[in-house]
Design an enzyme around this catalytic site. Sequence first.
Site, PDB file in Angstrom:
ATOM      1  CB  CYS A   2      -0.938   0.104   1.195  1.00  0.00           C
ATOM      2  SG  CYS A   2      -1.994  -1.318   1.426  1.00  0.00           S
ATOM      3  CE  LYS A 591      10.086  -2.132  -8.373  1.00  0.00           C
ATOM      4  NZ  LYS A 591      10.653  -3.173  -9.226  1.00  0.00           N
TER       5      LYS A 591
HETATM    6  C1  F6R Z   1      10.635  -9.623  -8.524  1.00  0.00           C
HETATM    7  C2  F6R Z   1      10.847  -8.689  -7.433  1.00  0.00           C
HETATM    8  C3  F6R Z   1      10.743  -9.217  -6.040  1.00  0.00           C
HETATM    9  C4  F6R Z   1      11.654  -8.428  -5.084  1.00  0.00           C
HETATM   10  C5  F6R Z   1      11.413  -8.881  -3.637  1.00  0.00           C
HETATM   11  C6  F6R Z   1      12.311  -8.110  -2.671  1.00  0.00           C
HETATM   12  O1  F6R Z   1      10.813  -9.038  -9.776  1.00  0.00           O
HETATM   13  O2  F6R Z   1      11.070  -7.525  -7.639  1.00  0.00           O
HETATM   14  O3  F6R Z   1      10.973 -10.579  -5.974  1.00  0.00           O
HETATM   15  O4  F6R Z   1      12.982  -8.641  -5.436  1.00  0.00           O
HETATM   16  O5  F6R Z   1      10.090  -8.682  -3.291  1.00  0.00           O
HETATM   17  O6  F6R Z   1      12.087  -6.738  -2.770  1.00  0.00           O
HETATM   18  P1  F6R Z   1      13.199  -5.696  -2.442  1.00  0.00           P
HETATM   19  O7  F6R Z   1      14.271  -5.820  -3.441  1.00  0.00           O
HETATM   20  O8  F6R Z   1      12.499  -4.382  -2.515  1.00  0.00           O
HETATM   21  O9  F6R Z   1      13.688  -6.010  -1.051  1.00  0.00           O
END
Ligand code: F6R
Length: 596
Positions: A2, A591
């Site tokens: 969110c 994301k």
């Molecule tokens: C896939 C993707 C996710 C992130 C994961 C960790 O394309 O982006 O698998 O890599 O959720 O997120 P961060 O990098 O923000 O810790």
Amino acid sequence: MCGIFGYSGNKNSNDLVFNGLKRLEYRGYDSWGIAVLDGNKIYQYKDIGLVKQNPKLKKLPKSNVGIGHTRWATHGGVTKTNAHPHISTNGDFTLVQNGMVENFDALKRELRKDGYKFESQTDTEVIVKIVERELKKNISFKKALMTAFKRLEGRNTVAVLDAKSNKIYAIKNGSPLVVGIAKDGIYLASDSLSFSPHTKKIIVLDDYDMVEIDGKDYVVSNIKDGKKKKPEIRTLKYQYEDIDKGKYPHFMLKEIVEQQRTILYATDYNEKELEPLVKQIRKSRKVYLLGAGTAGFAAGQIAFFLRTIAKVDAMEIKSYEFKSYLPVISSKDLIIAISQSGETADTIEPLEVFKKEGCKIASIVNMYGTTISRMSDYEYYTNAGPEICVASTKVFTAQSAWGYLLSMTLAGKYKTARSKLKKLTKSLDEMFSKKSFNYIKNKICKTLVDKEHFFILGKGENASIAYEGALKIKEISYKHVEGFSAGELKHGVIALIEKGTPVIGIIPSGEHMDDSKDLISGMEQVKARGALTIGIGASEYSGLEIFDYYISTPQINTLGSIANVIPFQLISYFLSVLLGNNIDKPRNLAKSVTVK
Ligand code: F6R
């Protein structure tokens, strides 16, 4: 997940909150809502789906103070009623939340006993009702909100618009909250990127900080001791004016092509800047690389570089599997956290635990001023710029390239690393050519479009690339793709191969590792069982008959592994275009995964 956005100042908050939410959409995009003040009355608009204009939204009175929210459903389905903001029964205040109230069931039962009724199925409405119950004790709104907040378990961050005082209050715990200080007013959001066009001056709130925003003024205090704070104002290195797709149809393609530059941005560190971490690695007993999803695979890749290039005892831990390592971890160990967002709950939790154990923490993060960076003794940034597509592409190669530079520096080869990285980025040109896109889209992806199960084989420097390649294709095409170490083939995986099953083999150059031989023999074995074979890697094998298709990638020593992930990103992209999927916002994903 969110996203929260708020504004108070002398500009039109309706537009600012709307545009801010569009930039926060990557955090959740199943529904959204905006609340603004007119006089002492709150007006709000909620909708399901993407943040978009609507005549009803335009009819909201123009205001100078407002809050908004993009939702990624946790409690309750995707409906307008469950969308935030959640307004109080008498309409005096309205609230948005990012996180999860873990004791929401118990609190809801307690409130029901006291006669409270609920319209939505969300945990957020529970917070609203507790505040209402507190207000009955004739205490100030601020006190009621603080008391209610202290009842919540889990990681929660709330922002509230209070009609009586004309103020925004926000409290942070776990989920991120950043304040932006601009000439025109005060911004409040889950990340600094969403208000980046308006200011570079930010305050990153700590857990249990409350910010009270009144016009263009703000006060930060800690809700535990009630004391006012003088928070540090940081100035961001970069300001991102326009976040748009430019000439590209999707952010994903734009971000894939950007890799030529972003690999260099991520490795734009001189030896002096890397030195503190290099020294810490040298004196550490063991180095653990921590991450989840794509970041977890980058952790695997960096651990590989550290072992093979720098002879450092390094291994990756999947963030969510940290508990079994606790009995063996020691204060002499170093943890390097890998994260794009810097806010992943699964990664923050082990960092908190490892920090208590006395471990030193380093991190490589893409977003600025995040929880993970602030927890770190050694803070590094990939500097790859905003990654808007939910599926990570340029940040994976940025993280891996940074790990390569670090490993080469440890091995006393800093200068060689920098020149090899330059050479790599130059040689990516061909992969981003029209000819290459046509081949991948019209030859390979058109063949794959009707297939349901694909397998990817890698080994050594390409093992993590096989896992990441599979995740990339899964995320957007929704096809079932599995990545394996090629060594697994004979031990079970080969049972899955039947006539026409696509198998993608990542073939390193024969110059520096034996793995190419193993890969070629693995591909021969699947070909013999009727597999559709695609090779990605060293051009010297492109003419072999065992391959139905082949994508050559530049092999600059072990850096070839970083180049090898790009064809997977392109296959994922073009396959999903052919399937008509939502490329930048694939189903069910967000994301930034700030809940557990
Ligand atoms: C896939 C993707 C996710 C992130 C994961 C960790 O394309 O982006 O698998 O890599 O959720 O997120 P961060 O990098 O923000 O810790």
